[in-house]
Design a protein around this motif. Structure first.
Motif, PDB file in Angstrom:
ATOM      1  N   ALA A  17       0.818  -1.117   0.034  1.00 50.54           N
ATOM      2  CA  ALA A  17      -0.146  -0.042   0.023  1.00 50.54           C
ATOM      3  C   ALA A  17       0.864   1.108  -0.027  1.00 50.54           C
ATOM      4  N   GLN A  18       2.001   1.231   0.778  1.00 52.05           N
ATOM      5  CA  GLN A  18       2.736   2.475   0.749  1.00 52.05           C
ATOM      6  C   GLN A  18       3.451   2.534  -0.607  1.00 52.05           C
ATOM      7  N   ASP A  19       4.032   1.692  -1.186  1.00 52.22           N
ATOM      8  CA  ASP A  19       4.389   1.671  -2.694  1.00 52.22           C
ATOM      9  C   ASP A  19       3.398   2.029  -3.511  1.00 52.22           C
ATOM     10  N   LEU A  20       2.229   1.602  -3.744  1.00 48.41           N
ATOM     11  CA  LEU A  20       1.411   2.333  -4.397  1.00 48.41           C
ATOM     12  C   LEU A  20       0.856   3.766  -4.203  1.00 48.41           C
ATOM     13  N   LEU A  21       1.005   3.981  -3.015  1.00 46.07           N
ATOM     14  CA  LEU A  21       0.661   5.509  -2.426  1.00 46.07           C
ATOM     15  C   LEU A  21       1.814   6.305  -3.128  1.00 46.07           C
ATOM     16  N   LEU A  22       3.121   5.972  -3.285  1.00 49.46           N
ATOM     17  CA  LEU A  22       4.049   6.659  -3.949  1.00 49.46           C
ATOM     18  C   LEU A  22       3.905   6.902  -5.276  1.00 49.46           C
ATOM     19  N   GLN A  23       3.486   5.725  -6.063  1.00 49.43           N
ATOM     20  CA  GLN A  23       3.140   5.761  -7.586  1.00 49.43           C
ATOM     21  C   GLN A  23       2.048   6.519  -7.871  1.00 49.43           C
ATOM     22  N   PRO A 286       7.934  16.708 -14.991  1.00 50.48           N
ATOM     23  CA  PRO A 286       7.956  15.710 -13.657  1.00 50.48           C
ATOM     24  C   PRO A 286       7.817  14.454 -14.196  1.00 50.48           C
ATOM     25  N   ARG A 287       8.525  13.193 -13.512  1.00 49.72           N
ATOM     26  CA  ARG A 287       8.203  12.032 -13.889  1.00 49.72           C
ATOM     27  C   ARG A 287       6.652  11.456 -13.435  1.00 49.72           C
ATOM     28  N   ARG A 288       6.128  10.668 -14.196  1.00 48.44           N
ATOM     29  CA  ARG A 288       4.823  10.168 -13.599  1.00 48.44           C
ATOM     30  C   ARG A 288       4.582   9.168 -13.075  1.00 48.44           C
ATOM     31  N   GLN A 289       5.913   8.535 -12.720  1.00 43.17           N
ATOM     32  CA  GLN A 289       5.860   7.197 -12.287  1.00 43.17           C
ATOM     33  C   GLN A 289       6.997   6.810 -11.201  1.00 43.17           C
ATOM     34  N   VAL A 290       7.182   5.949 -10.538  1.00 37.11           N
ATOM     35  CA  VAL A 290       8.276   5.473  -9.611  1.00 37.11           C
ATOM     36  C   VAL A 290       8.929   4.622 -10.397  1.00 37.11           C
ATOM     37  N   TYR A 291      10.186   4.467 -10.129  1.00 39.35           N
ATOM     38  CA  TYR A 291      11.400   3.757 -11.140  1.00 39.35           C
ATOM     39  C   TYR A 291      11.070   2.245 -11.500  1.00 39.35           C
ATOM     40  N   TRP A 292      10.252   1.714 -10.341  1.00 40.99           N
ATOM     41  CA  TRP A 292      10.118   0.115 -10.566  1.00 40.99           C
ATOM     42  C   TRP A 292       8.443  -0.143 -11.416  1.00 40.99           C
ATOM     43  N   TRP A 293       7.695   1.075 -11.642  1.00 40.95           N
ATOM     44  CA  TRP A 293       6.436   0.691 -12.229  1.00 40.95           C
ATOM     45  C   TRP A 293       6.735   0.335 -13.734  1.00 40.95           C
TER      46      TRP A 293
END
Length: 335
Positions: A17-23, A286-293
């Motif tokens: 859930a925390q990872d999805l929040l950052l994405q 700005p990047r619209r996603q985190v690096y692992w998405w």
């Protein structure tokens, strides 16, 4: 102060859930997230947590989020000032006794008073029910929370009666947003996001804070507007000298002229020199996603939304416990 976009979430101490929040913050260009029950509070400049690890604020500096200028912590609550606004993140367990809930409200009150006189936003999971924010009935904690908000002059920002927490055992509205009266009219587009998978029993709440109408704008460029930039690494020095010589032959303003006119002429001349000797830099989006998405993960998230929608639809029809259990198991597997 520029417009601030906020996301409010309860993560149930879940790493996914925390990872999805950052994405989600990266995807929607969210400046600040108000978090209840984070999985953990990293020791980073963009995270601030309370004294118990149950409430936190996180910002994405890459999206132009204002920095946390001042921070104050309590048990179950943490406050940070950003420009002219102070945001307080809160969480109170549903298992605490009335005396503990009263102490929790006293802790939040201390942070609200600490923020005075700046406008304040108080948000989080209070685990209190009241018809004032759409619950079917008001319990003792809800009554106490209503009286507490009135005593501090806080205004409830929740809109509608969409459940913010959805579990197999039932649904409830426990994630709330309060603001000081001066800030209430600046909070726009408050909504519960029903069609987004959060990997938590709680749904996201999204809204934004408009700039203060009294905030003075700096003269010249509009707020947030940047001037042109050039790629210095590709500078052609010979072309630079030649372009400067050509510009020196151009007539400058003659006679007694205003200093603003002379400055504008100089800026225009220097821009032409730079354009002749090196390319302009493209704007840095700005990047619209985190690096692992990845597209695969995005599809899995969408599948979760579809599976949850099927389960929710089955609950609204004639009850079939076996079918409900089957659909809920499918949703859990997908999640």
């Amino acid at each position: 102060m520029a417009e601030i976009h906020l996301l409010q979430a309860n993560l149930n101490h879940c790493a996914a859930a925390q990872d999805l929040l950052l994405q989600s913050m990266a995807q929607w260009l969210i400046h600040v997230a108000v978090v209840s029950e984070p999985y953990m509070v990293p020791a980073r400049d963009n995270w601030v947590g309370d004294l118990t690890g149950t409430a936190a604020l996180v910002r994405l500096a890459s999206h132009g989020s204002p920095p946390f200028e001042k921070v104050a912590r309590g048990r179950g609550c943490v406050a940070a000032s950003m420009g002219s606004v102070t945001v307080v993140a809160c969480y109170c367990s549903p298992n605490c006794v009335p005396s503990d809930f009263e102490r929790f409200l006293q802790e939040v009150s201390r942070l609200v008073r600490w923020a005075h006189p700046s406008p304040v936003l108080v948000a989080g999971d209070f685990n209190a029910k009241s018809v004032a924010w759409g619950s079917p009935a008001t319990n003792a904690r809800g009554q106490a929370l209503e009286e507490w908000a009135v005593s501090l002059g806080l205004v409830l920002t929740n809109r509608g009666s969409v459940n913010t927490c959805v579990r197999q055992q039932g649904s409830s509205i426990v994630d709330l947003t309060f603001t000081s009266a001066a800030l209430a009219r600046r909070v726009q587009d408050w909504s519960v996001l029903e069609e987004v998978e959060t990997a938590s029993d709680h749904r996201y709440i999204r809204y934004r804070i408009l700039p203060s109408p009294a905030a003075p704008n700096s003269p010249g460029r509009a707020p947030g507007e940047a001037g042109p930039r050039w790629v210095l690494g590709r500078l052609d020095r010979e072309l630079l000298v030649e372009a400067a010589l050509v510009q020196s032959w151009s007539p400058a303003p003659e006679g007694p002229v205003d200093v603003e006119v002379e400055a504008e002429w100089l800026v225009d001349a220097m821009s032409r020199v730079c354009d002749a000797s090196m390319p302009r830099a493209r704007p840095c989006l700005p990047r619209r996603q985190v690096y692992w998405w990845s597209p695969e993960i995005a599809q899995i998230r969408q599948n979760c939304v579809i599976a949850r929608r099927r389960y929710a639809r089955s609950r609204r029809r004639r009850r079939n416990e076996a079918r409900e259990a089957e659909l809920y198991a499918a949703y859990r597997d997908c999640r």
